[in-house]
Design an enzyme around this catalytic site. Structure first.
Site, mmCIF file in Angstrom:
data_model
loop_
_atom_site.group_PDB
_atom_site.id
_atom_site.type_symbol
_atom_site.label_atom_id
_atom_site.label_comp_id
_atom_site.label_asym_id
_atom_site.label_seq_id
_atom_site.Cartn_x
_atom_site.Cartn_y
_atom_site.Cartn_z
ATOM 1 N N CYS A 1 0.830 -1.216 0.000
ATOM 2 C CA CYS A 1 0.000 0.000 0.000
ATOM 3 C C CYS A 1 0.863 1.264 0.000
ATOM 4 C CB CYS A 1 -0.917 -0.019 1.224
ATOM 5 S SG CYS A 1 -2.051 1.374 1.267
ATOM 6 N N CYS B 1 0.335 4.925 6.951
ATOM 7 C CA CYS B 1 -0.309 4.699 8.253
ATOM 8 C C CYS B 1 0.686 3.989 9.177
ATOM 9 C CB CYS B 1 -1.557 3.845 8.079
ATOM 10 S SG CYS B 1 -2.606 4.448 6.736
ATOM 11 N N CYS C 1 0.411 0.287 10.310
ATOM 12 C CA CYS C 1 -0.033 -0.744 9.366
ATOM 13 C C CYS C 1 1.085 -1.571 8.736
ATOM 14 C CB CYS C 1 -0.874 -0.120 8.267
ATOM 15 S SG CYS C 1 -1.621 -1.394 7.211
ATOM 16 N N CYS D 1 -16.332 -9.316 5.899
ATOM 17 C CA CYS D 1 -15.722 -8.040 5.536
ATOM 18 C C CYS D 1 -14.461 -8.269 4.713
ATOM 19 C CB CYS D 1 -15.388 -7.256 6.797
ATOM 20 S SG CYS D 1 -14.571 -5.696 6.434
ATOM 21 N N CYS E 1 -19.528 -6.440 3.899
ATOM 22 C CA CYS E 1 -18.830 -5.196 4.214
ATOM 23 C C CYS E 1 -17.527 -5.173 3.430
ATOM 24 C CB CYS E 1 -18.544 -5.170 5.716
ATOM 25 S SG CYS E 1 -17.582 -3.743 6.254
ATOM 26 N N CYS F 1 -19.389 1.928 8.946
ATOM 27 C CA CYS F 1 -18.598 1.288 9.992
ATOM 28 C C CYS F 1 -17.363 2.156 10.166
ATOM 29 C CB CYS F 1 -18.219 -0.124 9.555
ATOM 30 S SG CYS F 1 -17.061 -0.924 10.693
ATOM 31 N N ARG G 1 -17.677 -2.956 18.136
ATOM 32 C CA ARG G 1 -16.941 -4.190 17.829
ATOM 33 C C ARG G 1 -15.603 -4.247 18.548
ATOM 34 N NH1 ARG G 1 -20.287 -6.198 13.680
ATOM 35 N NH2 ARG G 1 -21.331 -4.496 12.587
HETATM 36 N N1 SAM Z 1 -6.714 0.375 3.188
HETATM 37 C C1 SAM Z 1 -7.985 0.599 3.717
HETATM 38 C C2 SAM Z 1 -8.012 1.715 4.741
HETATM 39 O O1 SAM Z 1 -7.011 2.028 5.322
HETATM 40 O O2 SAM Z 1 -9.088 2.246 4.967
HETATM 41 C C3 SAM Z 1 -8.609 -0.635 4.338
HETATM 42 C C4 SAM Z 1 -7.779 -1.632 5.126
HETATM 43 S S1 SAM Z 1 -7.058 -1.042 6.649
HETATM 44 C C5 SAM Z 1 -5.963 -2.355 7.039
HETATM 45 C C6 SAM Z 1 -8.418 -1.132 7.819
HETATM 46 C C7 SAM Z 1 -8.168 -0.712 9.239
HETATM 47 O O3 SAM Z 1 -7.405 -1.686 9.923
HETATM 48 C C8 SAM Z 1 -7.400 0.562 9.482
HETATM 49 O O4 SAM Z 1 -8.186 1.711 9.342
HETATM 50 C C9 SAM Z 1 -6.973 0.397 10.935
HETATM 51 O O5 SAM Z 1 -7.919 0.974 11.794
HETATM 52 C C10 SAM Z 1 -6.937 -1.128 11.124
HETATM 53 N N2 SAM Z 1 -5.567 -1.597 11.385
HETATM 54 C C11 SAM Z 1 -4.571 -1.721 10.495
HETATM 55 N N3 SAM Z 1 -3.432 -2.156 11.094
HETATM 56 C C12 SAM Z 1 -3.727 -2.300 12.400
HETATM 57 C C13 SAM Z 1 -2.952 -2.713 13.541
HETATM 58 N N4 SAM Z 1 -1.674 -3.024 13.432
HETATM 59 N N5 SAM Z 1 -3.560 -2.755 14.739
HETATM 60 C C14 SAM Z 1 -4.870 -2.422 14.850
HETATM 61 N N6 SAM Z 1 -5.644 -2.031 13.819
HETATM 62 C C15 SAM Z 1 -5.077 -1.959 12.606
HETATM 63 C C1 DTB Z 2 -11.241 -2.680 11.869
HETATM 64 O O1 DTB Z 2 -11.500 -1.655 12.503
HETATM 65 N N1 DTB Z 2 -10.426 -3.639 12.289
HETATM 66 C C2 DTB Z 2 -10.292 -4.675 11.303
HETATM 67 C C3 DTB Z 2 -11.319 -4.233 10.231
HETATM 68 N N2 DTB Z 2 -11.734 -2.965 10.696
HETATM 69 C C4 DTB Z 2 -10.921 -4.151 8.811
HETATM 70 C C5 DTB Z 2 -8.888 -4.794 10.798
HETATM 71 C C6 DTB Z 2 -7.872 -4.986 11.876
HETATM 72 C C7 DTB Z 2 -6.570 -5.219 11.231
HETATM 73 C C8 DTB Z 2 -5.488 -5.557 12.201
HETATM 74 C C9 DTB Z 2 -4.160 -5.685 11.547
HETATM 75 C C10 DTB Z 2 -4.043 -6.797 10.556
HETATM 76 O O2 DTB Z 2 -4.478 -7.947 10.823
HETATM 77 O O3 DTB Z 2 -3.475 -6.563 9.484
HETATM 78 FE FE1 SF4 Z 3 -2.851 1.174 3.387
HETATM 79 FE FE2 SF4 Z 3 -2.719 0.007 5.757
HETATM 80 FE FE3 SF4 Z 3 -3.152 2.607 5.590
HETATM 81 FE FE4 SF4 Z 3 -5.085 0.900 4.806
HETATM 82 S S1 SF4 Z 3 -4.296 1.157 6.876
HETATM 83 S S2 SF4 Z 3 -4.395 2.763 3.752
HETATM 84 S S3 SF4 Z 3 -3.797 -0.759 3.986
HETATM 85 S S4 SF4 Z 3 -1.295 1.545 4.943
#
Ligand code: SAM
Ligand code: DTB
Ligand code: SF4
Length: 327
Positions: free
Chosen positions: A53, A57, A60, A97, A129, A189, A261
């Site tokens: 990506c 973030c 992430c 989802c 979702c 959501c 959730r």
């Molecule tokens: N790329 C899209 C976005 O950012 O909206 C969708 C996927 S993103 C992985 C969805 C959500 O996962 C993020 O908004 C964040 O709140 C959660 N997330 C990602 N990495 C995480 C982590 N290490 N711990 C907890 N939540 C995480």
């Molecule tokens: C949300 O708030 N938590 C979920 C779902 N929406 C998409 C994702 C959590 C991701 C945690 C990090 C991972 O497994 O990559």
């Molecule tokens: Fe990309 Fe992860 Fe950010 Fe979603 S949360 S926009 S997958 S870097």
């Protein structure tokens, strides 16, 4: 108590900072009034496009710029995704989802495939979702027409803290996508993550933004950061259960009908800790041994937890979102 959209930060602050036992009691009372407190919805996540990506973030593992163990994978085939959705349904999930590591949706072949996935999962009777990054109004409408029930787009933290966590997009970008989702009559959501070094004021600020939207999100995920080696937040300390409880309880009191959730972070919580979260108003979990890329409790362990706590899996298409969008 009626549903309110005019909460002030001061009011939310007062609720958030109550003695924790009083806070849990109040949240449990609101929860019992508005929801079937013995029911917890079981949802399944699937990463349909993983890693690579362009966003930054800092929590992430899927951001291309950090060196994590996540393997990049192109968009999965439609058939494979539909198989996984059927397995999730057979395992007792009522919501599915699909997440993609995209900055935004583009109008290309991949989006056409996602549209096919949405209509296939919807046809199985699951709440479908997606979380695909930023969306335009037209893209939201296409998803709605294909049967999308909910779109996940987290605020993650407060407006003030946002630029410490993400620099490649703004809080307003986030809010614009949420508006596009709402205008397409898709249920919203949106929630966030705690444990990223934010203050209680930031946590309250994020809850304030959510609870003062013209319509509350029908679904509010509360994630505890899963610190992943290679990401800038890899060394963050584990969040205390009391922080999770305060966040969940406050969300429950100010957004009584939302599905709150208990999302990422359950692997590091005991059954007793999770029980406190359910008492405080959480009414959904993600099941399956993986979230998107990080570990989650085993399905059997969760089934046992439901038995021990006398919880029942919640049926699909119930509550605020169904009342609004299934009429
Ligand atoms: N790329 C899209 C976005 O950012 O909206 C969708 C996927 S993103 C992985 C969805 C959500 O996962 C993020 O908004 C964040 O709140 C959660 N997330 C990602 N990495 C995480 C982590 N290490 N711990 C907890 N939540 C995480
Ligand atoms: C949300 O708030 N938590 C979920 C779902 N929406 C998409 C994702 C959590 C991701 C945690 C990090 C991972 O497994 O990559
Ligand atoms: Fe990309 Fe992860 Fe950010 Fe979603 S949360 S926009 S997958 S870097």
């Amino acid at each position: 108590m009626e549903i309110r959209n005019d909460w002030t930060k001061e009011e939310i602050n007062e609720i958030f900072n109550k003695p924790v036992m009083d806070l849990i009691y109040e949240a449990a009372t609101v929860h019992r009034k508005y929801n079937e407190a013995s029911e917890v919805q079981v949802c399944t996540l699937l990463s349909i496009k993983t890693g690579g990506c362009p966003e930054d973030c800092s929590y992430c593992p899927q951001a291309a710029r950090y060196h994590t163990d996540v393997k990049v994978h192109k968009l999965l085939d439609v058939d494979m995704v539909l198989d996984k959705a059927m397995q999730a349904k057979n395992n007792g999930s009522t919501r599915f989802c699909m997440g993609a590591a995209w900055r935004e949706v583009r109008d290309n072949r991949d989006f056409d495939k996602v549209i096919e996935m949405v209509s296939g999962v919807n046809a199985m009777g699951l709440e479908v979702c997606c979380t695909l990054g930023m969306l335009t109004e037209d893209q939201a409408q296409r998803l709605k027409d294909a049967g999308l029930y909910a779109y996940n787009h987290n605020l993650d933290t407060s407006e003030e803290k946002y630029e410490d966590i993400i620099t490649t997009r703004t809080y307003d970008d986030r809010l614009d996508t949420i508006d596009n989702v709402r205008n397409a009559k898709i249920s919203v959501c949106s929630g966030g993550i705690i444990g990223m070094g934010e203050t209680n004021e930031d946590r309250i600020g994020m809850l304030h933004t959510l609870a003062t939207m013209t319509e509350h999100p029908e679904s509010v995920p509360v994630n505890a950061l899963v610190p992943v080696p290679g990401t800038p937040l890899e060394d963050q300390e584990k969040v205390s259960v009391w922080d999770m409880v305060r966040m969940i309880a406050t969300a429950r009191i100010i957004m009584p009908k939302a599905m709150v959730r208990l999302s990422a972070g359950r692997v590091r919580m005991s059954v007793e800790e999770q029980a406190l979260c359910f008492l405080a108003g959480a009414n959904s979990i993600f099941a399956g041994d993986e979230l998107l890329t990080t570990p989650n409790p085993e399905v059997d362990a969760d089934k046992e937890m439901f038995q021990v706590l006398n919880l029942k899996p919640r049926a699909s298409f119930k509550g605020a979102a169904a009342e609004k969008y299934m009429a």
